[in-house]
Write a protein that holds these residues in place. Structure first.
Motif, PDB file in Angstrom:
ATOM      1  N   ASN A  78      47.459  31.378  32.311  1.00  0.00           N
ATOM      2  CA  ASN A  78      48.740  31.442  33.284  1.00  0.00           C
ATOM      3  C   ASN A  78      49.264  33.017  33.635  1.00  0.00           C
ATOM      4  OD1 ASN A  78      48.736  28.811  32.981  1.00  0.00           O
ATOM      5  ND2 ASN A  78      50.266  28.772  31.298  1.00  0.00           N
ATOM      6  N   ASP A  79      49.169  33.915  32.666  1.00  0.00           N
ATOM      7  CA  ASP A  79      49.622  35.278  33.057  1.00  0.00           C
ATOM      8  C   ASP A  79      48.478  35.788  34.093  1.00  0.00           C
ATOM      9  OD1 ASP A  79      51.389  35.037  31.168  1.00  0.00           O
ATOM     10  OD2 ASP A  79      50.119  36.152  29.564  1.00  0.00           O
ATOM     11  N   ILE A  80      47.067  35.498  33.909  1.00  0.00           N
ATOM     12  CA  ILE A  80      46.219  35.823  34.960  1.00  0.00           C
ATOM     13  C   ILE A  80      46.547  35.297  36.350  1.00  0.00           C
ATOM     14  CG2 ILE A  80      43.862  36.065  35.610  1.00  0.00           C
ATOM     15  CD1 ILE A  80      43.019  36.147  32.552  1.00  0.00           C
ATOM     16  N   VAL A  81      46.829  34.098  36.534  1.00  0.00           N
ATOM     17  CA  VAL A  81      47.082  33.283  37.682  1.00  0.00           C
ATOM     18  C   VAL A  81      48.344  34.206  38.333  1.00  0.00           C
ATOM     19  CG1 VAL A  81      47.804  31.394  38.664  1.00  0.00           C
ATOM     20  CG2 VAL A  81      46.125  31.210  37.092  1.00  0.00           C
ATOM     21  N   LEU A 132      44.116  47.776  43.488  1.00  0.00           N
ATOM     22  CA  LEU A 132      44.268  46.596  43.407  1.00  0.00           C
ATOM     23  C   LEU A 132      43.329  45.557  43.550  1.00  0.00           C
ATOM     24  CD1 LEU A 132      47.536  46.930  45.862  1.00  0.00           C
ATOM     25  CD2 LEU A 132      47.617  46.677  43.522  1.00  0.00           C
ATOM     26  N   GLU A 133      42.221  45.775  44.388  1.00  0.00           N
ATOM     27  CA  GLU A 133      41.049  44.955  44.457  1.00  0.00           C
ATOM     28  C   GLU A 133      40.111  45.048  43.402  1.00  0.00           C
ATOM     29  OE1 GLU A 133      39.305  46.467  48.175  1.00  0.00           O
ATOM     30  OE2 GLU A 133      40.684  45.157  49.562  1.00  0.00           O
ATOM     31  N   ARG A 134      40.120  46.202  42.895  1.00  0.00           N
ATOM     32  CA  ARG A 134      39.166  46.468  41.771  1.00  0.00           C
ATOM     33  C   ARG A 134      39.981  45.304  40.225  1.00  0.00           C
ATOM     34  NH1 ARG A 134      38.062  51.944  38.807  1.00  0.00           N
ATOM     35  NH2 ARG A 134      40.070  51.888  38.295  1.00  0.00           N
ATOM     36  N   ASP A 135      41.333  45.688  40.248  1.00  0.00           N
ATOM     37  CA  ASP A 135      42.122  44.624  39.183  1.00  0.00           C
ATOM     38  C   ASP A 135      42.036  43.295  39.422  1.00  0.00           C
ATOM     39  OD1 ASP A 135      43.519  44.343  37.204  1.00  0.00           O
ATOM     40  OD2 ASP A 135      45.427  45.228  37.915  1.00  0.00           O
ATOM     41  N   MET A 136      41.922  43.084  40.742  1.00  0.00           N
ATOM     42  CA  MET A 136      41.808  41.681  41.344  1.00  0.00           C
ATOM     43  C   MET A 136      40.366  41.159  40.896  1.00  0.00           C
ATOM     44  SD  MET A 136      42.920  38.670  42.866  1.00  0.00           S
ATOM     45  CE  MET A 136      44.341  38.944  43.770  1.00  0.00           C
ATOM     46  N   ALA A 163      37.729  37.648  34.667  1.00  0.00           N
ATOM     47  CA  ALA A 163      38.465  37.343  33.396  1.00  0.00           C
ATOM     48  C   ALA A 163      39.074  35.836  33.496  1.00  0.00           C
ATOM     49  CB  ALA A 163      39.703  38.310  33.003  1.00  0.00           C
ATOM     50  N   GLN A 164      39.508  35.500  34.577  1.00  0.00           N
ATOM     51  CA  GLN A 164      39.933  34.144  34.630  1.00  0.00           C
ATOM     52  C   GLN A 164      38.687  33.011  34.467  1.00  0.00           C
ATOM     53  OE1 GLN A 164      41.699  33.191  38.480  1.00  0.00           O
ATOM     54  NE2 GLN A 164      42.509  30.957  37.768  1.00  0.00           N
TER      55      GLN A 164
END
Length: 487
Positions: A148-151, A251-255, A261-262
């Protein structure tokens, strides 16, 4: 970091900042005899008492007597400067105490470090112990919460990436307009400089530092000032675009990391005891200190979003400043352009009026020259007309001088002839003076005519430069939309 169950090896290091003696080692190599030092420097033991050199025998021997005499000789000479230097090579009691204190401090610091390490290790062992006692249900619940946190953070990242892409496109467009506006200023600057160069071709008295030249110089300064401000904002826009793209990349790398991870956490969330692919992985439960914790994990994404928002705010502010700059610089250049045109118009009108006045004066001067020349011709004719009457009067006087004897009388005709000759000579003299005055006036009029014609040529040249050369090229001044980068 030491693993649980392993022994810790103590290390001893000398503090780098210590200026005292090193710790005395217990190795056999640290024990050195004093004999080499005595051989190298016999006066090194002068501080010792005489009893140091006395023999254990009560009967003095020849060798002992010789040694005592040598000690007396050394004692007498030990206070000379050349021998006092041997004492400075010895350590003092203060040095000995300081060395001991330094060793104590090093030992205490090592014990404290070891104690801190022991306590940290115990705390780490307790945390690991609690981690291993978690149940499978609690782990599944935590993984679900993690999903849920990842979403949530994915949605925040997606929204921020879209906003950043929009901001980058807007700043790129403003930068493009600024580039065009900066390129458009080269034309007006070249026009202003060419006008100054053309006006340097003015001649003589018209080469004045008038309002047109002052406004042209000011126009060049205004355009250069606008160009400098545009270049500074252009450099800022380039740097801001680089910062925006760097924030977008983060941001894109984190995404991308969160998508992976999801996917992994979703697979782990659905794993059961009966699932395929489960196996033993020895040592996988060991804590990697390089891994992030939930706080640092959320803070990392939050920091990326905050950094992106900060860059977007700075970018939006820069876009507003560039818009204001484009409007301000275009107004300044157009205002100065109109001021120069007004100065040119006034100067051209003044020059045209001066030229017209010069032409009027030249026409009057030419007319006066013509009349003066006619006057000179009239005076010359009058002088020629006085020649024959003077000749007649003088001939009559000369003929009457031939009268004989008493007939040579100064009668009324004689007096009248003498008066006539003098009157004609006086008339000729006055006419000659007037002729010289008329010729002098004619020379002055000719000089005035030459000066007026020269001034007319100067004014004509100035009018040609201002009206034909300068004003014609100033028609190419860019419009307001082009100065703000739209065209």
């Amino acid at each position: 970091m030491e693993l649980i169950g392993s022994t810790l090896t103590a290390t001893y290091a000398r503090p780098k900042t210590s200026h005292f003696l090193p710790a005395i080692s217990t190795m056999a190599s640290s024990y050195r005899g004093t004999q080499p030092a005595l051989l190298m420097n016999p006066s090194a033991n002068l501080w010792r008492t005489n009893s140091y050199y006395k023999s254990s025998s009560l009967v003095p021997t020849a060798a002992s007597l010789q040694r005592e005499n040598l000690d007396l000789a050394r004692a007498k000479t030990m206070f000379y400067p050349s021998n006092r230097t041997a004492l400075t090579t010895r350590y003092t009691p203060e040095d000995w105490h300081k060395s001991n204190q330094n060793n104590y401090r090093e030992s205490e610091s090592s014990r404290k470090s070891a104690e801190r390490l022991r306590k940290d290790t115990i705390r780490l062992m307790q945390d690991k112990e609690q981690l291993t006692r978690r149940t499978q249900e609690s782990t599944s619940k935590n993984i679900g919460e993690r999903l849920n946190d990842i979403v949530f953070w994915k949605s925040e990242l997606s929204h921020e990436i879209d906003s950043m892409v929009t901001e980058i496109a807007a700043l790129t467009e403003v930068k493009r307009r600024l580039d065009r506006a900066l390129a458009e200023t080269e034309g007006p600057l070249q026009v202003s400089q060419e006008c100054l160069y053309h006006r340097e071709k003015r001649i003589s008295i018209d080469l004045v530092h008038d309002h047109v030249e002052k406004d042209l110089i000011k126009e060049v300064e205004v355009i250069k000032s606008c160009q400098e401000r545009m270049r500074r904002h252009l450099d800022r826009a380039v740097a801001q675009l680089a910062a925006n793209r760097a924030a977008q990349h983060e941001l894109e790398r984190d995404m991308s990391d969160k998508v992976n991870a999801q996917r992994i956490d979703d697979r782990c969330h659905h794993l059961r005891n009966t699932s395929d692919g489960i196996s033993y992985y020895r040592g996988i439960d060991r804590l990697d200190p390089a891994l992030s914790v939930p706080d640092s994990w959320s803070r990392f994404t939050d920091d990326n979003i905050l950094q992106s928002q900060s860059q977007r705010a700075a970018s939006h502010k820069l876009r507003d400043e560039i818009e204001i700059l484009l409007s301000t610089t275009s107004n300044e250049m157009w205002t100065q352009f109109n001021s120069v045109n007004v100065a040119f118009t006034n100067r051209i009108s003044e020059t045209a009026d001066a030229k017209s006045s010069l032409q009027t004066h030249l026409a009057k001067t030419l007319q006066e020259i013509f009349q003066t020349e006619m006057l000179i011709e009239s005076l010359k004719k009058a002088l020629r007309d006085k020649e024959n009457p003077l000749k007649v009067a003088q001939t009559r006087l000369e003929e009457r001088t031939r009268r004989p004897n008493v007939e040579l009388c100064r009668d009324n005709p004689h007096h009248r002839l003498v008066g006539e000759v003098r009157e004609i000579e006086d008339t000729i003299h006055k006419l000659q003076e007037r002729l010289r005055e008329a010729e002098g006036a004619l020379q002055i009029l000719v000089k005035a005519k030459v000066s007026l014609e020269h001034d007319l040529s100067i004014k004509a040249n100035s009018l040609f430069l201002d009206q034909e050369r300068c004003m014609s090229i100033r028609k190419s001044f860019p419009s307001m939309p082009r100065l703000v980068g739209y065209a």
